[in-house]
Enzyme design. Structure first.
Site, PDB file in Angstrom:
ATOM      1  N   HIS A  98     -62.787 -69.103  13.305  1.00 35.24           N
ATOM      2  CA  HIS A  98     -61.905 -68.846  14.463  1.00 35.24           C
ATOM      3  C   HIS A  98     -61.706 -67.338  14.671  1.00 35.24           C
ATOM      4  O   HIS A  98     -61.698 -66.855  15.798  1.00 35.24           O
ATOM      5  CB  HIS A  98     -60.513 -69.461  14.244  1.00 35.24           C
ATOM      6  CG  HIS A  98     -60.487 -70.950  14.402  1.00 35.24           C
ATOM      7  ND1 HIS A  98     -59.326 -71.676  14.364  1.00 35.24           N
ATOM      8  CD2 HIS A  98     -61.475 -71.849  14.600  1.00 35.24           C
ATOM      9  CE1 HIS A  98     -59.605 -72.963  14.539  1.00 35.24           C
ATOM     10  NE2 HIS A  98     -60.900 -73.096  14.665  1.00 35.24           N
ATOM     11  N   PHE A 117     -51.754 -71.229  10.092  1.00 29.49           N
ATOM     12  CA  PHE A 117     -50.826 -71.012  11.214  1.00 29.49           C
ATOM     13  C   PHE A 117     -51.664 -70.499  12.375  1.00 29.49           C
ATOM     14  O   PHE A 117     -52.414 -69.523  12.214  1.00 29.49           O
ATOM     15  CB  PHE A 117     -49.761 -69.955  10.886  1.00 29.49           C
ATOM     16  CG  PHE A 117     -48.974 -69.515  12.110  1.00 29.49           C
ATOM     17  CD1 PHE A 117     -47.742 -70.069  12.389  1.00 29.49           C
ATOM     18  CD2 PHE A 117     -49.491 -68.565  12.993  1.00 29.49           C
ATOM     19  CE1 PHE A 117     -47.028 -69.685  13.526  1.00 29.49           C
ATOM     20  CE2 PHE A 117     -48.787 -68.175  14.134  1.00 29.49           C
ATOM     21  CZ  PHE A 117     -47.556 -68.736  14.393  1.00 29.49           C
ATOM     22  N   GLU A 118     -51.533 -71.143  13.511  1.00 23.64           N
ATOM     23  CA  GLU A 118     -52.162 -70.629  14.729  1.00 23.64           C
ATOM     24  C   GLU A 118     -51.340 -71.107  15.908  1.00 23.64           C
ATOM     25  O   GLU A 118     -50.911 -72.270  15.927  1.00 23.64           O
ATOM     26  CB  GLU A 118     -53.568 -71.230  14.942  1.00 23.64           C
ATOM     27  CG  GLU A 118     -54.666 -70.696  14.089  1.00 23.64           C
ATOM     28  CD  GLU A 118     -55.999 -71.431  14.330  1.00 23.64           C
ATOM     29  OE1 GLU A 118     -55.984 -72.619  14.706  1.00 23.64           O
ATOM     30  OE2 GLU A 118     -57.036 -70.805  14.125  1.00 23.64           O
ATOM     31  N   ILE A 119     -51.127 -70.240  16.862  1.00 27.98           N
ATOM     32  CA  ILE A 119     -50.705 -70.689  18.186  1.00 27.98           C
ATOM     33  C   ILE A 119     -51.813 -70.179  19.098  1.00 27.98           C
ATOM     34  O   ILE A 119     -52.159 -68.993  19.047  1.00 27.98           O
ATOM     35  CB  ILE A 119     -49.342 -70.105  18.601  1.00 27.98           C
ATOM     36  CG1 ILE A 119     -48.260 -70.529  17.595  1.00 27.98           C
ATOM     37  CG2 ILE A 119     -48.964 -70.560  20.010  1.00 27.98           C
ATOM     38  CD1 ILE A 119     -46.891 -69.920  17.858  1.00 27.98           C
ATOM     39  N   TYR A 162     -54.783 -66.185  21.370  1.00 31.84           N
ATOM     40  CA  TYR A 162     -54.838 -66.526  19.950  1.00 31.84           C
ATOM     41  C   TYR A 162     -53.791 -65.682  19.223  1.00 31.84           C
ATOM     42  O   TYR A 162     -53.533 -64.542  19.629  1.00 31.84           O
ATOM     43  CB  TYR A 162     -56.238 -66.227  19.396  1.00 31.84           C
ATOM     44  CG  TYR A 162     -56.468 -66.765  18.002  1.00 31.84           C
ATOM     45  CD1 TYR A 162     -56.798 -68.103  17.817  1.00 31.84           C
ATOM     46  CD2 TYR A 162     -56.339 -65.954  16.877  1.00 31.84           C
ATOM     47  CE1 TYR A 162     -56.994 -68.624  16.539  1.00 31.84           C
ATOM     48  CE2 TYR A 162     -56.533 -66.452  15.600  1.00 31.84           C
ATOM     49  CZ  TYR A 162     -56.864 -67.783  15.442  1.00 31.84           C
ATOM     50  OH  TYR A 162     -57.052 -68.299  14.173  1.00 31.84           O
TER      51      TYR A 162
END
Ligand SMILES: Nc1nc2c(ncn2[C@@H]2O[C@H](COP(=O)(O)OP(=O)(O)OP(=O)(O)O)[C@@H](O)[C@H]2O)c(=O)[nH]1
Ligand SMILES: [Mg+2]
Length: 435
Positions: A359, A322-324, A265
């Protein structure tokens, strides 16, 4: 005769030499690979000071052979995923008549590609705002890599949306419709109670407090997007919202970075959640921890989330627009148990729980500290906050156009300093000057 043969030999030799020089000079114009990009940060006291980042010569030095992604420890059985209503005609790909109307660039960066996609949840009316985001992501990164892009919507995407977005992207585009059971009130929710909450939040002027669709969106992003049939093919996702900006070149593949450094994450901005939207979220989390102690990992980031060892939540979260991240982690039994537990407590509707704290708390408790990564070098804006990389040399190397004064990281409302402290990481060189 012998003399003219010799001249002929010289001419052939010169010709071959010219061809060799031509090939060498054209290949040197390629996009820098991950190693080259990494070297750009050497000596700045940044990339090599974080315990997250391997010393030069460590992992990532050699391109690993394209290997199948490691399976999640205990993948959710296919029949369980299938229990979620994916088999209906509502889900799946909406046909895209424009898919092949433009020649697609396959991406010129050397090296293997990860099993990864961009993912965007959007309405048809978001088309011009998402167009701006796509253009920036493509210009700053993806035109060299050609990763796919999955678009999800609770309604059918219209032709304009498909035409505009597929023209802007370098990879394949896929358009999915969300199943009604994933975008609606579960049967255990008391509609009357939920309605009163919305009225009350409207009175109290809580942002999106009176919105039903915003709640469906937050619940969907918290518990379902990664189970959409179009996402099941992928291991990694990068979430992109409308109207974001990217201010710097991304000179390496962040998906590959995540995989090579065993990250699950990642984030660029962190902050404190608006308390009124989550008054009982932490109670629900505590209930989950009690019911499923087996999912809470040793070496987690509880210190990032709580100042009193887990008694109360300090409201720090990673900003999830924004998340990768790793989709197999979100599809793991641990995350699914967590989401189901929170969902049953009803706070997506009786309060206004956002997917960002949901999350973040999951990552904080169910991942090891060093599985969460902060991307200093991905410069990002989503109204109203900016992450502009700390360190002038980084900004110059990456051709950034953000004003360092706008960087939110070292502001008192950001939780990023806390992230560095709780992870025992050294802050980027020059951060004091940018406070
Ligand atoms: N299909 C669909 N997408 C939605 C809906 N509501 C929000 N979204 C998408 O969900 C994501 C988050 O919604 P936003 O409205 O950006 O929420 P936010 O980031 O908290 O708030 P903003 O400050 O308005 O950006 C975006 O990608 C939206 O396009 C909806 O009702 N339907
Ligand atoms: Mg947004």
């Amino acid at each position: 005769m012998a003399g003219s043969t010799r001249y002929l030999r010289y001419i052939v030799f010169a010709f071959v030499a010219l061809i060799v020089i031509f090939f060498i000079s054209s290949s040197s114009q390629q996009v820098p690979d991950y190693e080259t990009a990494k070297n750009m940060f050497k000596g700045q006291g940044w990339a090599h000071t974080s315990p997250d980042t391997p010393a030069a010569g460590g992992a990532g030095e050699k391109e690993p052979a394209a290997a199948a992604p490691p399976p999640a420890k205990e993948p959710v059985p296919a029949e369980d995923i299938a229990k979620t209503p994916q088999g209906t005609t509502e889900t799946g790909t909406t046909p895209n008549p424009y898919a092949n109307s433009q020649p697609k660039l396959s991406g010129q960066a050397p090296g293997e590609r990860m099993n990864a996609t961009f993912v965007t949840l959007a309405r048809n009316s978001d088309v011009w705002e998402i167009a701006r985001s796509i253009r920036q992501v493509e210009d700053r990164f993806n035109h060299n890599y050609g990763y796919d892009w999955v678009f999800l919507n609770d309604a059918d995407f219209d032709d304009t949306f498909k035409k505009v977005t597929s023209a802007l992207t370098s990879g394949n585009t896929k358009y999915g419709k969300i199943d009604k059971e994933h975008w609606g009130f579960p049967d255990f929710i008391d509609q009357e109670r939920a309605r009163k909450v919305r009225e009350d939040m409207h009175e109290r002027k809580i942002i999106y407090g009176d919105s039903v669709s915003y709640r469906h969106m937050c619940r969907y992003e918290s518990g379902f997007f990664f189970r959409h049939p179009l996402l099941l093919d992928y291991e990694w996702y990068w979430r992109v919202e409308p109207s974001i900006e990217l201010f710097c070149d991304i000179a390496y593949d962040p998906f590959k970075f995540m995989k090579e450094h065993k990250k699950k994450y990642s984030f660029v901005l962190s902050l404190y959640e608006y308390v009124e939207t989550i008054p009982t979220l932490w109670d629900s989390v505590k209930g989950f921890m009690k019911a499923h102690p087996e999912h809470i990992v040793e070496g987690n980031s509880m210190a990032f989330l709580s100042d009193d060892g887990g008694e109360t939540y300090n409201h720090c979260h990673f900003w999830s627009n924004f998340e990768i991240g790793n989709l197999d982690w979100l599809r793991s039994p641990a995350y699914i148990d967590y989401f189901n537990h929170l969902d049953r407590d009803g706070g997506f509707f009786y309060e206004r729980w956002g997917d960002a704290p949901v999350h973040s708390i999951a990552a904080g408790l169910m991942l090891k500290k060093d599985e969460i990564h902060f991307f200093n070098d991905i410069a990002y804006y989503h109204v109203p906050f900016t992450h502009c990389p700390t360190g002038e040399q980084t900004r110059l190397d990456l051709k950034c156009h953000c004003n360092p004064k706008d960087n939110f990281d070292w502001n008192g409302y950001s939780c990023t300093a806390r992230f560095f402290e709780t992870n025992g990481m050294q802050k980027p060189a020059g951060y004091e000057k940018e406070q």
